[in-house]
Scaffold this motif. Structure first.
Motif, PDB file in Angstrom:
ATOM      1  N   GLY A 135       0.772  -1.233   0.000  1.00 47.82           N
ATOM      2  CA  GLY A 135       0.000   0.000   0.000  1.00 47.82           C
ATOM      3  C   GLY A 135       0.800   1.279   0.000  1.00 47.82           C
ATOM      4  O   GLY A 135       0.251   2.341   0.335  1.00 47.82           O
ATOM      5  N   CYS A 136       2.076   1.231  -0.370  1.00 47.52           N
ATOM      6  CA  CYS A 136       2.882   2.450  -0.440  1.00 47.52           C
ATOM      7  C   CYS A 136       2.385   3.312  -1.598  1.00 47.52           C
ATOM      8  O   CYS A 136       2.422   2.890  -2.758  1.00 47.52           O
ATOM      9  CB  CYS A 136       4.360   2.106  -0.605  1.00 47.52           C
ATOM     10  N   GLU A 137       1.937   4.539  -1.292  1.00 47.34           N
ATOM     11  CA  GLU A 137       1.268   5.357  -2.298  1.00 47.34           C
ATOM     12  C   GLU A 137       2.216   6.015  -3.295  1.00 47.34           C
ATOM     13  O   GLU A 137       1.842   6.256  -4.448  1.00 47.34           O
ATOM     14  CB  GLU A 137       0.443   6.459  -1.605  1.00 47.34           C
ATOM     15  N   ASN A 138       3.437   6.351  -2.857  1.00 52.95           N
ATOM     16  CA  ASN A 138       4.362   7.091  -3.717  1.00 52.95           C
ATOM     17  C   ASN A 138       5.575   6.233  -4.078  1.00 52.95           C
ATOM     18  O   ASN A 138       6.375   5.886  -3.214  1.00 52.95           O
ATOM     19  CB  ASN A 138       4.831   8.364  -3.008  1.00 52.95           C
ATOM     20  N   ILE A 139       5.684   5.847  -5.334  1.00 52.17           N
ATOM     21  CA  ILE A 139       6.850   5.125  -5.848  1.00 52.17           C
ATOM     22  C   ILE A 139       7.543   6.072  -6.821  1.00 52.17           C
ATOM     23  O   ILE A 139       7.010   6.375  -7.894  1.00 52.17           O
ATOM     24  CB  ILE A 139       6.452   3.827  -6.573  1.00 52.17           C
ATOM     25  N   LEU A 140       8.733   6.549  -6.452  1.00 51.42           N
ATOM     26  CA  LEU A 140       9.404   7.589  -7.196  1.00 51.42           C
ATOM     27  C   LEU A 140      10.695   7.061  -7.811  1.00 51.42           C
ATOM     28  O   LEU A 140      11.534   6.476  -7.121  1.00 51.42           O
ATOM     29  CB  LEU A 140       9.726   8.774  -6.273  1.00 51.42           C
ATOM     30  N   THR A 141      10.857   7.269  -9.100  1.00 50.82           N
ATOM     31  CA  THR A 141      12.041   6.777  -9.801  1.00 50.82           C
ATOM     32  C   THR A 141      13.272   7.570  -9.375  1.00 50.82           C
ATOM     33  O   THR A 141      13.180   8.748  -9.012  1.00 50.82           O
ATOM     34  CB  THR A 141      11.866   6.893 -11.318  1.00 50.82           C
ATOM     35  N   VAL A 142      14.423   6.913  -9.423  1.00 53.70           N
ATOM     36  CA  VAL A 142      15.667   7.563  -9.007  1.00 53.70           C
ATOM     37  C   VAL A 142      16.775   7.273 -10.014  1.00 53.70           C
ATOM     38  O   VAL A 142      16.688   6.353 -10.827  1.00 53.70           O
ATOM     39  CB  VAL A 142      16.124   7.069  -7.614  1.00 53.70           C
ATOM     40  N   ARG A 143      17.822   8.076  -9.932  1.00 53.54           N
ATOM     41  CA  ARG A 143      19.090   7.792 -10.579  1.00 53.54           C
ATOM     42  C   ARG A 143      20.118   7.604  -9.480  1.00 53.54           C
ATOM     43  O   ARG A 143      20.056   8.276  -8.448  1.00 53.54           O
ATOM     44  CB  ARG A 143      19.505   8.947 -11.497  1.00 53.54           C
ATOM     45  N   GLU A 199      14.147  15.953   7.108  1.00 53.18           N
ATOM     46  CA  GLU A 199      15.496  15.978   6.520  1.00 53.18           C
ATOM     47  C   GLU A 199      15.475  16.422   5.058  1.00 53.18           C
ATOM     48  O   GLU A 199      16.404  17.083   4.594  1.00 53.18           O
ATOM     49  CB  GLU A 199      16.118  14.572   6.607  1.00 53.18           C
ATOM     50  N   TYR A 200      14.420  16.046   4.331  1.00 55.02           N
ATOM     51  CA  TYR A 200      14.345  16.330   2.905  1.00 55.02           C
ATOM     52  C   TYR A 200      13.090  17.137   2.623  1.00 55.02           C
ATOM     53  O   TYR A 200      12.002  16.828   3.116  1.00 55.02           O
ATOM     54  CB  TYR A 200      14.362  15.034   2.106  1.00 55.02           C
ATOM     55  N   LEU A 230      11.388  14.708  -7.243  1.00 53.54           N
ATOM     56  CA  LEU A 230      11.415  15.764  -6.235  1.00 53.54           C
ATOM     57  C   LEU A 230      12.627  16.681  -6.367  1.00 53.54           C
ATOM     58  O   LEU A 230      12.696  17.707  -5.710  1.00 53.54           O
ATOM     59  CB  LEU A 230      11.411  15.152  -4.826  1.00 53.54           C
ATOM     60  N   GLY A 231      13.586  16.296  -7.199  1.00 58.52           N
ATOM     61  CA  GLY A 231      14.769  17.112  -7.368  1.00 58.52           C
ATOM     62  C   GLY A 231      15.653  17.163  -6.142  1.00 58.52           C
ATOM     63  O   GLY A 231      16.269  18.196  -5.856  1.00 58.52           O
ATOM     64  N   ILE A 232      15.740  16.054  -5.386  1.00 60.17           N
ATOM     65  CA  ILE A 232      16.572  16.023  -4.188  1.00 60.17           C
ATOM     66  C   ILE A 232      17.524  14.839  -4.240  1.00 60.17           C
ATOM     67  O   ILE A 232      17.308  13.873  -4.971  1.00 60.17           O
ATOM     68  CB  ILE A 232      15.716  15.943  -2.901  1.00 60.17           C
ATOM     69  N   ILE A 233      18.595  14.927  -3.466  1.00 61.43           N
ATOM     70  CA  ILE A 233      19.598  13.866  -3.381  1.00 61.43           C
ATOM     71  C   ILE A 233      19.561  13.272  -1.980  1.00 61.43           C
ATOM     72  O   ILE A 233      19.569  14.012  -0.978  1.00 61.43           O
ATOM     73  CB  ILE A 233      21.010  14.408  -3.679  1.00 61.43           C
TER      74      ILE A 233
END
Length: 344
Positions: free
Chosen positions: A233-241, A281-282, A252-255
């Motif tokens: 049920g995790c609502e936010n799956i955000l791609t990363v590099r 923190e972010y 989100l433009g964060i590291i």
């Protein structure tokens, strides 16, 4: 103890499962078509694998190299289907009696009547299935499965056709059965809350393979894969590099610093982990494009100009809700992030 190591070629993929189940309940959790039901059918003997081995309590049920494949009747496994599979021309009593091959003939009726009492089926002995409600049919199917004194219990999404209230009642009934049962049980579902309530261990299935197998607490703390995060049920799956010792969250433009960034393809961020403040923190800014209210919480749908993805933030009812279209700073902490592998 159940040991399964089998393969079977299907249209969409090759089923290739390898797992063990001790004397407790294991949930197979996965999307429709991931191979969960086929795995149960192979264990029960309803379907035959192409290769591999199935062992229950030290007895070989199937072994492709030795040419062993016991019939379903000889396996003594109880399988509860989602469609009940009751015999329409048999009464309730006859349906349950039909499973009692292992019980001495003289003792069968008393054995069945005792089980019917446990499932509140007294008075339905001579009733046919088409005269029963969905919940009553499910109770008959559960009673029939247990009447055979099976060595292993298999549940194939048994509540999928029931309304919420009946589902809750029968879920508790199954929980009581599992608590008293001293053998192994496998529960197939795509409902993470149901799996969590009923099973101490959960295995995630993707395209015919088990990709994660953990105790339920560990799974919800660290799902490991994108598929597992979605299923819990995790609502936010955000791609990363990824770069050395960090991941860049493109949405989100964060590291985010992370020592083990190898193979990480996304982060999971539960909606409840996002705060409407800048104390985490972010931090990131976003516009509130939609507000969704429920009896228990309020969900904010957040959009950033530079992202095509919406972010979901859940606030408990009673907390101050920002106005729609307002630009707000949001934040979250590293301890709430799931670092995930796999593909969407």
């Amino acid at each position: 103890m159940l040991e399964v190591n089998i393969t079977k070629k299907l249209k969409a993929f090759t089923l290739d499962v390898n797992f063990k189940a001790d004397n407790n309940a294991l949930a197979l959790l996965g999307q429709s078509g991931s191979g969960k039901s086929m795995t149960l059918k192979c264990i029960a003997g309803v379907e035959k694998p192409d290769s591999g081995r199935i062992v229950l309590d030290g007895e070989v049920l199937y072994d492709s190299t030795q040419g062993i494949c016991l019939s379903p009747q000889k396996r003594r496994i109880g399988l509860l289907f989602q469609n009940y599979a009751l015999f329409p021309m048999m009464t309730v009593l006859q349906n349950i009696m039909s499973a009692c091959h292992q019980i001495p003939r003289k003792a069968r009726k008393a054995h069945v009547l005792d089980i019917m009492k446990k499932f509140s089926l007294e008075g339905f002995e001579n009733t046919y299935p088409n005269k029963l409600s969905g919940g009553q049919q499910q109770r008959v199917a559960l009673a029939r499965m247990l009447a055979a004194n099976p060595r292993l219990l298999l549940f194939d999404e048994p509540f999928s056709a029931l309304d919420t209230n009946l589902r809750r009642q029968l879920s508790q009934m199954v929980a009581d059965v599992l608590e008293d049962y001293d053998g192994s049980a496998i529960f197939v579902s795509h409902d993470c809350a149901e799996a969590f309530r009923l099973c101490p261990e959960i295995a995630i299935m993707e395209n015919g393979k088990i990709t994660v197998h953990k105790d339920r607490i560990s799974l919800f703390k660290s799902p490991e894969t994108i598929a597992a995060a979605k299923l819990i049920g995790c609502e936010n799956i955000l791609t990363v590099r990824t770069q050395e010792e960090s991941v860049i969250v493109s949405n989100l433009g964060i590291i985010i610093n992370n020592e083990n960034s190898d193979d990480i393809t996304a982060i999971g961020l539960p909606a409840t982990a996002i705060h409407v403040d800048s104390n985490g923190e972010y931090k990131f800014n976003g516009n509130i494009v939609k507000i969704i209210k429920s009896p228990y919480d309020t969900t904010l749908v957040i959009n950033m100009d530079y992202s095509k993805y919406d972010i979901f933030c859940s606030l408990p009812n009673g907390e101050q809700i920002p106005e729609i279209n307002s630009n707000i700073t949001f934040s979250f902490d590293k301890e709430d992030i799931f670092f995930l592998k796999g593909s969407n």
